[in-house]
Design an enzyme around this catalytic site. Structure first.
Site, PDB file in Angstrom:
ATOM      1  N   HIS A 114      84.449  62.763  38.689  1.00 59.90           N
ATOM      2  CA  HIS A 114      83.523  61.713  39.114  1.00 59.90           C
ATOM      3  C   HIS A 114      83.563  61.579  40.638  1.00 59.90           C
ATOM      4  O   HIS A 114      84.615  61.528  41.255  1.00 59.90           O
ATOM      5  CB  HIS A 114      83.829  60.366  38.438  1.00 59.90           C
ATOM      6  CG  HIS A 114      85.253  59.901  38.531  1.00 59.90           C
ATOM      7  ND1 HIS A 114      86.279  60.455  37.777  1.00 59.90           N
ATOM      8  CD2 HIS A 114      85.824  58.916  39.275  1.00 59.90           C
ATOM      9  CE1 HIS A 114      87.407  59.825  38.046  1.00 59.90           C
ATOM     10  NE2 HIS A 114      87.163  58.889  38.962  1.00 59.90           N
TER      11      HIS A 114
ATOM     12  N   ILE B 165      83.891  50.031  37.659  1.00 61.50           N
ATOM     13  CA  ILE B 165      84.284  48.744  37.079  1.00 61.50           C
ATOM     14  C   ILE B 165      85.277  47.991  37.966  1.00 61.50           C
ATOM     15  O   ILE B 165      85.495  46.799  37.783  1.00 61.50           O
ATOM     16  CB  ILE B 165      84.866  48.894  35.659  1.00 61.50           C
ATOM     17  CG1 ILE B 165      86.150  49.731  35.678  1.00 61.50           C
ATOM     18  CG2 ILE B 165      83.847  49.472  34.710  1.00 61.50           C
ATOM     19  CD1 ILE B 165      86.894  49.714  34.353  1.00 61.50           C
TER      20      ILE B 165
END
Length: 300
Positions: free
Chosen positions: A258, A190
């Site tokens: 991640h 994002i």
């Protein structure tokens, strides 16, 4: 009440100036003998307020068990402000503190954002639940009651419904999934730091790369494979100009493992190179992670 920590630099602390009426540009919305409340100058939601104590305390890591009631009173003041502003849904608010080194001002301040469901997308990363950056008011109070060391004031997101990446993996958000299988999924970052910036995460909750062991080598290798697949799918022209790796805690924005895949690496800004550079203290390349797992059975 516990003794509040003072600081020799209070004369130049902007929140001290506001708290003592010496900053004429800031509108104080609510005030008592101990606390003041005012709007955040860079709001991350339609309603974004700060509550600060008039006495100088550097951050939430400076708090001790004797400060529990202070934190409670800070929360009470900001909820009163929300009520005054016509906010009635107290389930859709977010209360919490940033932890160093993520504090913008070295003076304790409680953030309140409402509605939490309308936090601006570009600012979400600063107020993610269960992150090392942001600790909720309730979690902080629990640690203070337990007399936990200040540096332990982080949340355990394991198996939590509030972990944002677990929510994405369970299809509870509108995040576009670019690739997925039974074990992994991939989506865009994002806050992209390159033209192509993707995250590959396991569906099973693993906190971070420091939790990996030798048995996890195949998992990491499959994460890398998906990273390459998404770069090819999105037509990255130069696959030799790619960077893949993990942030090392406490610099991981979300405590759910991640893998970052960025391209073209050579065109990242100076700031992005600091965050994702191979020599950064924050970032470890996937090749180095695999090497350490194969040699030591863990990430050093």
């Amino acid at each position: 009440m516990a003794k509040l920590h003072s600081d020799s630099s209070t004369e130049t602390c902007i929140f001290c100036l506001i708290a003592h009426g010496q900053d004429k540009e800031t509108e104080v919305i609510k005030e008592n003998k101990e606390l003041v409340c005012f709007r955040d100058i860079a709001p991350a939601a339609p309603h974004h307020y700060l509550v600060v104590p008039k006495q100088h305390i550097r951050s939430c890591l400076s708090l001790q068990s004797g400060h529990i009631h202070l934190v409670e009173r800070m929360a009470e003041m900001v909820k009163a402000v929300l009520h005054d502003q016509g906010i009635t849904d107290m389930k859709d608010i977010r209360l919490g503190f940033h932890q160093p080194p993520y504090t913008s001002v070295d003076h304790l301040h409680l953030h309140v954002l409402a509605p939490a469901s309308q936090i601006y997308k570009c600012m979400e990363y600063k107020f993610i639940l269960w992150s090392y950056r942001f600790v909720t008011e309730k979690c902080l109070q629990k640690h203070l009651k337990d007399n936990a060391p200040p540096q332990m004031a982080t949340q355990d997101a394991s198996d939590s419904e509030d972990c944002p990446f677990c929510q994405i993996a369970d299809n509870h958000t509108a995040t576009e999934i670019l690739l997925s299988d039974e074990e992994l999924l991939c989506f865009r970052d994002i806050q992209p730091s390159a033209t192509h910036h993707y995250l590959v995460v396991p569906r099973t909750h693993i906190d971070n790369c420091k939790c990996l062991q030798g048995d996890d080598i195949p998992l990491v290798e499959r994460m890398v494979e998906m990273g390459w697949s998404v770069l090819k799918k999105t037509k990255v022209s130069n696959l030799d100009d790619v960077r893949m790796g993990f942030h090392v805690p406490p610099f991981s924005s979300v405590p759910h493992l991640h893998l970052h895949a960025l391209a073209p690496a050579s065109e990242m800004s100076f700031k992005s190179q600091l965050r994702y550079g191979p020599q950064s203290h924050w970032f470890i390349t996937v090749d180095k992670v695999l090497s350490q797992l194969k040699t030591h059975g863990k990430v050093k």
